[in-house]
Enzyme design. Structure first.
Site, PDB file in Angstrom:
ATOM      1  N   ARG A   2      10.435 -47.723   5.429  1.00 40.06           N
ATOM      2  CA  ARG A   2       9.974 -46.330   5.294  1.00 40.06           C
ATOM      3  C   ARG A   2       8.593 -46.239   4.624  1.00 40.06           C
ATOM      4  NH1 ARG A   2      14.358 -46.147   7.722  1.00 40.06           N
ATOM      5  NH2 ARG A   2      15.912 -44.514   7.497  1.00 40.06           N
ATOM      6  N   SER A  61      18.358 -38.410   5.390  1.00 44.34           N
ATOM      7  CA  SER A  61      18.557 -39.128   4.121  1.00 44.34           C
ATOM      8  C   SER A  61      17.600 -38.569   3.081  1.00 44.34           C
ATOM      9  CB  SER A  61      18.244 -40.611   4.292  1.00 44.34           C
ATOM     10  OG  SER A  61      19.070 -41.194   5.257  1.00 44.34           O
ATOM     11  N   GLU A  67      13.463 -40.178  -0.478  1.00 43.40           N
ATOM     12  CA  GLU A  67      12.752 -40.574   0.728  1.00 43.40           C
ATOM     13  C   GLU A  67      11.942 -39.371   1.220  1.00 43.40           C
ATOM     14  OE1 GLU A  67      13.537 -42.167   5.205  1.00 43.40           O
ATOM     15  OE2 GLU A  67      14.909 -40.764   4.321  1.00 43.40           O
TER      16      GLU A  67
HETATM   17  N1  EPU Z   1      28.924 -45.184   2.301  1.00 42.89           N
HETATM   18  C1  EPU Z   1      29.850 -44.778   1.349  1.00 42.89           C
HETATM   19  N2  EPU Z   1      30.301 -43.495   1.425  1.00 42.89           N
HETATM   20  C2  EPU Z   1      29.902 -42.642   2.408  1.00 42.89           C
HETATM   21  C3  EPU Z   1      28.980 -43.054   3.364  1.00 42.89           C
HETATM   22  C4  EPU Z   1      28.492 -44.340   3.298  1.00 42.89           C
HETATM   23  O1  EPU Z   1      30.222 -45.522   0.460  1.00 42.89           O
HETATM   24  O2  EPU Z   1      30.369 -41.512   2.394  1.00 42.89           O
HETATM   25  C5  EPU Z   1      28.437 -46.556   2.223  1.00 42.89           C
HETATM   26  C6  EPU Z   1      29.124 -47.450   3.229  1.00 42.89           C
HETATM   27  O3  EPU Z   1      29.332 -48.696   2.630  1.00 42.89           O
HETATM   28  C7  EPU Z   1      28.127 -47.587   4.336  1.00 42.89           C
HETATM   29  C8  EPU Z   1      26.826 -47.532   3.556  1.00 42.89           C
HETATM   30  O4  EPU Z   1      27.071 -46.583   2.522  1.00 42.89           O
HETATM   31  O5  EPU Z   1      28.256 -48.786   5.013  1.00 42.89           O
HETATM   32  C9  EPU Z   1      25.619 -47.150   4.377  1.00 42.89           C
HETATM   33  O6  EPU Z   1      25.900 -45.955   5.054  1.00 42.89           O
HETATM   34  P1  EPU Z   1      25.105 -45.586   6.397  1.00 42.89           P
HETATM   35  O7  EPU Z   1      24.960 -46.756   7.269  1.00 42.89           O
HETATM   36  O8  EPU Z   1      25.733 -44.377   6.928  1.00 42.89           O
HETATM   37  O9  EPU Z   1      23.748 -45.100   5.816  1.00 42.89           O
HETATM   38  P2  EPU Z   1      22.476 -45.926   5.382  1.00 42.89           P
HETATM   39  O10 EPU Z   1      22.458 -47.281   5.895  1.00 42.89           O
HETATM   40  O11 EPU Z   1      22.285 -45.914   3.942  1.00 42.89           O
HETATM   41  C10 EPU Z   1      20.337 -45.655   6.777  1.00 42.89           C
HETATM   42  C11 EPU Z   1      19.205 -44.674   6.958  1.00 42.89           C
HETATM   43  C12 EPU Z   1      19.577 -43.566   7.917  1.00 42.89           C
HETATM   44  C13 EPU Z   1      20.028 -44.183   9.232  1.00 42.89           C
HETATM   45  C14 EPU Z   1      21.217 -45.122   8.931  1.00 42.89           C
HETATM   46  C15 EPU Z   1      21.702 -45.831  10.165  1.00 42.89           C
HETATM   47  C16 EPU Z   1      18.006 -44.747   4.834  1.00 42.89           C
HETATM   48  C17 EPU Z   1      17.649 -44.035   3.585  1.00 42.89           C
HETATM   49  N3  EPU Z   1      18.821 -44.122   5.665  1.00 42.89           N
HETATM   50  O12 EPU Z   1      21.358 -44.999   6.104  1.00 42.89           O
HETATM   51  O13 EPU Z   1      18.391 -42.823   8.164  1.00 42.89           O
HETATM   52  O14 EPU Z   1      20.404 -43.209  10.166  1.00 42.89           O
HETATM   53  O15 EPU Z   1      20.798 -46.127   8.004  1.00 42.89           O
HETATM   54  O16 EPU Z   1      20.837 -46.872  10.430  1.00 42.89           O
HETATM   55  O17 EPU Z   1      17.568 -45.859   5.046  1.00 42.89           O
HETATM   56  C18 EPU Z   1      17.111 -40.889   7.632  1.00 42.89           C
HETATM   57  O18 EPU Z   1      16.199 -41.665   7.342  1.00 42.89           O
HETATM   58  O19 EPU Z   1      16.998 -39.647   7.521  1.00 42.89           O
HETATM   59  C19 EPU Z   1      18.389 -41.461   8.069  1.00 42.89           C
HETATM   60  C20 EPU Z   1      19.432 -40.690   8.359  1.00 42.89           C
END
Ligand code: EPU
Length: 343
Positions: A163, A235, A339
Site C-alpha cells: 500500500r 480496510s 490505511e
Molecule cells: N480475522 C479475524 N476476525 C475477523 C476477520 C478476520 O480474526 O472477523 C482474521 C482472520 O485470521 C483472517 C485475517 O484476519 O484470516 C485476515 O482477514 P482478511 O483476509 O479478511 O483481511 P486482510 O488480509 O487483513 C487484506 C486487505 C483487504 C483485502 C484482503 C483480501 C489490508 C489492510 N486489507 O485484508 O483490502 O481485500 O486482504 O486480500 O491489507 C482494502 O484495502 O480496502 C481491502 C479491503
C-alpha cells in the site's frame, strides 16, 4: 475539456459519505488539460482524487478538488505475446478488471471488486488475495505539478511496497498527477489461488478468469460492506508488521495452547518480521460489531469502520479510529496505523 463548479458538495465523491464542501470542483478529460489546470490552482490548496474510496475528509476542504475523467483505454500485444493495456487515470478499475476477466485474460481477477480508479490504484498499489497492482504495472505516466512537465515512471522506479509508492511519499504529495497507467498481463502466469480460502472457493468450477473473479466478488460480498450501500473506505487500518519479539508477546497474550500450536494468524515478512492481520487484533479486543452514535466497526470484518447511518460526522469516525487504536494498543502493545488517508 475542463469543467469546474464552485462551492461543491463532496458527499457523492467520497465513499465514506462525508457531507463536506470544497471551494471548487474541477474535472478534466485529457492529460493535455493539466498545464492549464496547474495555472488554475496556482496559489490555492488543491487535492487530486480518484474514486474517493480511500479518503476521510475531516471537514470542509478549503481549496480545489480535482478529478480525472481521462477515460481512454487501448490494448495491444507486445513482442513477448503479452497483453498491454494502457488506461486513463479515470477508468474505473473494476470495469477494466471485468473486461479482462470476461475476455478470458488472466491477471487482475483477484483484484475484482476493489473500488476506485486506475490512477489511484497505481498511487496506492491496491492489493487483494495475494495480488497487487504493481504485479502488472509496467509504466505510470504523470504530470509533474512542480516542474510543469509530463513524466513517465518505469515500475521499478515507483518504489512500490505494501500500500505504498513513490507517489504517496510525503515530499511528493500533490506533485505527480497520474494520467495513464500501462499494465502488462502475461498470459502464462495463470491463476493465483494461494491466498486464504480462494482455492476452495473455486473448487469444482472450471478455472477461468471469470470464475475466479466471481469467487473473489462473492468472498468480498460476504465480509465487506458494499460502498454503494453503506459508507466506508474498505480496510481502515494497515496490517501491522512486527518484530519476532513483539510477535512472541502477542502469542502469549493470545494464550496460545500449551501444546505449542500457534493460534495467532501471521505471515512472515523477510527473516525478522511478521505481519499480523489487524482484523484479528481488533476482533480479539471484542470490537467486532461495536457501535456508537452513527459509526460502527463492521460486524463481518472488523478492519472496516462504517458510517452506519449515513449521517456520521468526520469526528465520529476519528473517534472510533482512536478507540480501536487504543484498545489494540492496551491489549497487545501494537499501534495500528490507518490505511485511509485523512484530508
Ligand atoms: N480475522 C479475524 N476476525 C475477523 C476477520 C478476520 O480474526 O472477523 C482474521 C482472520 O485470521 C483472517 C485475517 O484476519 O484470516 C485476515 O482477514 P482478511 O483476509 O479478511 O483481511 P486482510 O488480509 O487483513 C487484506 C486487505 C483487504 C483485502 C484482503 C483480501 C489490508 C489492510 N486489507 O485484508 O483490502 O481485500 O486482504 O486480500 O491489507 C482494502 O484495502 O480496502 C481491502 C479491503
Amino acid at each position: 475539456m475542463i469543467s469546474s463548479v464552485t462551492k461543491f458538495n463532496l458527499k457523492p465523491y467520497n465513499t465514506f459519505g462525508m457531507d463536506v464542501m470544497c471551494n471548487r470542483w474541477i474535472e478534466y478529460t485529457s492529460s493535455e488539460d493539466l498545464p492549464q489546470i496547474s495555472d488554475m490552482v496556482f496559489g490555492n490548496r488543491y487535492l487530486f482524487i480518484g474514486g474517493g474510496s480511500n479518503l476521510l475528509f475531516l471537514g470542509d476542504y478549503d481549496g480545489d478538488v480535482l478529478h480525472s475523467r481521462i477515460l481512454d483505454l487501448s490494448m495491444s500485444i507486445d513482442g513477448d505475446g503479452d497483453l498491454v493495456v494502457r488506461a486513463g487515470a479515470g477508468v474505473v478499475m473494476d470495469e477494466l478488471i471485468e473486461q479482462c476477466a470476461v475476455n478470458g485474460i488472466w491477471g487482475m481477477e483477484n483484484l475484482s471488486g476493489i473500488p476506485g480508479e486506475v490512477g489511484a490504484s497505481a498511487v496506492q498499489n491496491v492489493g487483494a488475495y495475494g495480488v497487487e497492482a504493481k504485479d502488472f504495472i509496467r509504466e505510470v505516466e504523470c504530470y509533474d505539478m512542480l516542474t510543469l512537465s509530463f513524466v513517465k515512471f518505469d515500475v521499478r522506479d515507483c518504489k512500490y511496497g505494501y500500500r505504498s509508492s513513490l507517489f504517496k511519499e510525503k515530499q511528493n504529495k500533490g506533485r505527480y498527477v497520474v494520467t495513464y497507467v500501462t499494465f502488462v498481463l502475461n498470459q502464462n502466469r495463470g491463476p493465483v489461488l494461494d491466498y486464504g480460502n480462494l482455492q476452495s472457493a473455486v473448487a469444482g468450477c472450471e478455472l477461468t478468469p471469470r470464475n475466479v473473479r466471481d469467487a473473489v466478488l462473492a468472498m468480498r460480498a460476504s465480509k465487506l460492506p458494499s460502498v454503494t450501500e453503506i459508507g466506508s473506505a474498505g480496510s481502515f487500518f494497515k496490517n501491522p508488521v512486527v518484530s519476532i519479539e513483539e510477535f512472541e508477546r502477542v502469542k502469549q497474550l493470545a494464550s496460545d495452547t500449551a501444546d505449542g500450536v500457534c493460534t495467532v494468524p501471521h505471515y512472515p515478512v523477510g527473516n525478522d518480521s511478521v505481519k499480523i492481520p489487524a482484523a484479528w487484533l481488533i476482533d480479539q479486543c471484542g470490537l467486532k460489531g461495536y457501535h456508537t452514535g452513527n459509526v460502527a466497526v463492521w460486524h463481518l470484518q472488523p478492519l472496516v469502520i462504517v458510517n452506519a447511518t449515513g449521517k456520521a460526522s468526520p469526528n465520529e469516525i476519528t473517534g472510533m479510529e482512536c478507540h480501536v487504536i487504543e484498545c489494540v494498543k492496551n491489549k497487545f502493545g501494537i499501534e495500528l496505523h490507518p490505511e485511509v488517508e485523512h484530508i
